[in-house]
Write an enzyme that holds these catalytic residues in place. Structure first.
Site, PDB file in Angstrom:
ATOM      1  N   TYR A 198      37.107 -52.119  19.802  1.00 52.59           N
ATOM      2  CA  TYR A 198      36.801 -52.599  18.456  1.00 52.59           C
ATOM      3  C   TYR A 198      35.371 -52.269  18.034  1.00 52.59           C
ATOM      4  O   TYR A 198      34.793 -52.982  17.217  1.00 52.59           O
ATOM      5  CB  TYR A 198      37.043 -54.109  18.396  1.00 52.59           C
ATOM      6  CG  TYR A 198      38.512 -54.490  18.311  1.00 52.59           C
ATOM      7  CD1 TYR A 198      39.381 -53.852  17.417  1.00 52.59           C
ATOM      8  CD2 TYR A 198      39.038 -55.509  19.112  1.00 52.59           C
ATOM      9  CE1 TYR A 198      40.725 -54.210  17.332  1.00 52.59           C
ATOM     10  CE2 TYR A 198      40.379 -55.868  19.022  1.00 52.59           C
ATOM     11  CZ  TYR A 198      41.216 -55.214  18.131  1.00 52.59           C
ATOM     12  OH  TYR A 198      42.543 -55.575  18.029  1.00 52.59           O
ATOM     13  N   LYS A 207      49.304 -57.622  21.344  1.00 53.44           N
ATOM     14  CA  LYS A 207      48.210 -58.560  21.602  1.00 53.44           C
ATOM     15  C   LYS A 207      48.697 -59.758  22.438  1.00 53.44           C
ATOM     16  O   LYS A 207      49.915 -59.982  22.575  1.00 53.44           O
ATOM     17  CB  LYS A 207      47.618 -59.012  20.262  1.00 53.44           C
ATOM     18  CG  LYS A 207      47.010 -57.845  19.461  1.00 53.44           C
ATOM     19  CD  LYS A 207      46.284 -58.318  18.215  1.00 53.44           C
ATOM     20  CE  LYS A 207      45.703 -57.124  17.454  1.00 53.44           C
ATOM     21  NZ  LYS A 207      44.852 -57.545  16.299  1.00 53.44           N
ATOM     22  N   HIS A 210      48.183 -54.116  17.501  1.00 49.94           N
ATOM     23  CA  HIS A 210      47.161 -53.178  17.025  1.00 49.94           C
ATOM     24  C   HIS A 210      47.731 -51.776  17.147  1.00 49.94           C
ATOM     25  O   HIS A 210      48.402 -51.472  18.137  1.00 49.94           O
ATOM     26  CB  HIS A 210      45.888 -53.273  17.883  1.00 49.94           C
ATOM     27  CG  HIS A 210      44.959 -52.114  17.633  1.00 49.94           C
ATOM     28  ND1 HIS A 210      44.128 -52.075  16.544  1.00 49.94           N
ATOM     29  CD2 HIS A 210      44.810 -50.938  18.286  1.00 49.94           C
ATOM     30  CE1 HIS A 210      43.478 -50.909  16.563  1.00 49.94           C
ATOM     31  NE2 HIS A 210      43.868 -50.210  17.606  1.00 49.94           N
ATOM     32  N   ASN A 221      47.227 -60.947  14.803  1.00 49.72           N
ATOM     33  CA  ASN A 221      48.312 -60.345  14.025  1.00 49.72           C
ATOM     34  C   ASN A 221      49.287 -59.529  14.894  1.00 49.72           C
ATOM     35  O   ASN A 221      49.889 -58.567  14.434  1.00 49.72           O
ATOM     36  CB  ASN A 221      47.729 -59.507  12.874  1.00 49.72           C
ATOM     37  CG  ASN A 221      46.803 -58.420  13.369  1.00 49.72           C
ATOM     38  OD1 ASN A 221      46.570 -58.303  14.569  1.00 49.72           O
ATOM     39  ND2 ASN A 221      46.283 -57.616  12.468  1.00 49.72           N
ATOM     40  N   GLU A 260      40.901 -44.213  21.188  1.00 49.12           N
ATOM     41  CA  GLU A 260      41.414 -45.457  21.775  1.00 49.12           C
ATOM     42  C   GLU A 260      42.233 -45.199  23.035  1.00 49.12           C
ATOM     43  O   GLU A 260      42.093 -45.910  24.028  1.00 49.12           O
ATOM     44  CB  GLU A 260      42.252 -46.211  20.730  1.00 49.12           C
ATOM     45  CG  GLU A 260      41.398 -46.711  19.565  1.00 49.12           C
ATOM     46  CD  GLU A 260      42.220 -47.259  18.404  1.00 49.12           C
ATOM     47  OE1 GLU A 260      43.465 -47.272  18.474  1.00 49.12           O
ATOM     48  OE2 GLU A 260      41.594 -47.693  17.416  1.00 49.12           O
TER      49      GLU A 260
HETATM   50  P1  CMP Z   1      43.809 -54.567  14.423  1.00 47.39           P
HETATM   51  O1  CMP Z   1      44.831 -53.592  13.993  1.00 47.39           O
HETATM   52  O2  CMP Z   1      43.812 -55.033  15.818  1.00 47.39           O
HETATM   53  O3  CMP Z   1      42.377 -53.926  14.114  1.00 47.39           O
HETATM   54  C1  CMP Z   1      41.247 -54.690  13.825  1.00 47.39           C
HETATM   55  C2  CMP Z   1      41.556 -56.133  13.660  1.00 47.39           C
HETATM   56  O4  CMP Z   1      40.577 -56.890  12.981  1.00 47.39           O
HETATM   57  C3  CMP Z   1      42.789 -56.309  12.799  1.00 47.39           C
HETATM   58  O5  CMP Z   1      43.923 -55.854  13.485  1.00 47.39           O
HETATM   59  C4  CMP Z   1      42.725 -57.795  12.523  1.00 47.39           C
HETATM   60  O6  CMP Z   1      43.245 -58.555  13.612  1.00 47.39           O
HETATM   61  C5  CMP Z   1      41.239 -58.018  12.447  1.00 47.39           C
HETATM   62  N1  CMP Z   1      40.798 -58.165  11.065  1.00 47.39           N
HETATM   63  C6  CMP Z   1      40.722 -57.218  10.130  1.00 47.39           C
HETATM   64  N2  CMP Z   1      40.251 -57.729   8.973  1.00 47.39           N
HETATM   65  C7  CMP Z   1      39.998 -59.046   9.212  1.00 47.39           C
HETATM   66  C8  CMP Z   1      39.514 -60.111   8.426  1.00 47.39           C
HETATM   67  N3  CMP Z   1      39.170 -59.934   7.145  1.00 47.39           N
HETATM   68  N4  CMP Z   1      39.405 -61.322   8.990  1.00 47.39           N
HETATM   69  C9  CMP Z   1      39.746 -61.504  10.285  1.00 47.39           C
HETATM   70  N5  CMP Z   1      40.227 -60.513  11.094  1.00 47.39           N
HETATM   71  C10 CMP Z   1      40.348 -59.306  10.553  1.00 47.39           C
END
Ligand code: CMP
Length: 138
Positions: free
Chosen positions: A49, A9, A115, A112, A126
């Protein structure tokens, strides 16, 4: 051989963690099959997403993933989907174990760092958005 789709990211790129994160995948034995630095459009982010559309964090997710360039990659290796999810750790970096990528470098749940596809079906969907045709090759 099994494959998975991974995105480093914008925060991973801006914090200079690209080499560190790719090294962890390589040391585990995963091989990059495709690798690209790219600024995602809002439309590409929405396709990626789409399963999260309507959730409270959806808009923040699109904003965060389009904030700057990302690194897109397809990795190959035995049980790649499962192995990569173990290496990156739990979605919430607070819960991710030390020793995982999110456990070592993350704190924010939206931002985070990484992904990765959570199933073979998700990998196929994807990877087809960004590396058209690759999902069909052997
Ligand atoms: P990612 O693996 O990119 O896939 C979906 C993303 O949604 C996840 O990582 C997080 O960054 C985000 N995400 C999932 N759950 C939450 C949540 N409860 N609050 C905020 N962001 C979330």
């Amino acid at each position: 051989m099994d494959r998975t789709f991974v995105i480093l990211k914008p925060s991973a790129v801006s914090r200079g963690l690209v080499g560190e994160i790719i090294s962890r995948f390589e040391r585990k034995g995963l091989k990059p099959l495709a690798l690209q630095l790219k600024q995602l459009t809002r439309d590409e982010a929405a396709q990626l997403y789409e399963v999260h559309r309507g959730k409270p964090f959806y808009e923040d997710l699109l904003t965060a993933i389009t904030r700057g360039p990302v690194v897109l990659m397809v990795l190959e290796g035995r049980q790649a989907v499962e192995v990569v999810r173990k290496l990156i750790g739990a979605t919430d970096p607070v819960k991710a174990e030390p020793g995982t990528i999110r456990g070592d470098y993350g704190l924010d749940i939206t931002d985070n760092l990484v992904h990765a596809s959570d199933s073979v079906e998700a990998y196929q969907r994807e990877s087809a958005i960004f590396f058209k045709g690759l999902e069909k090759t052997h």
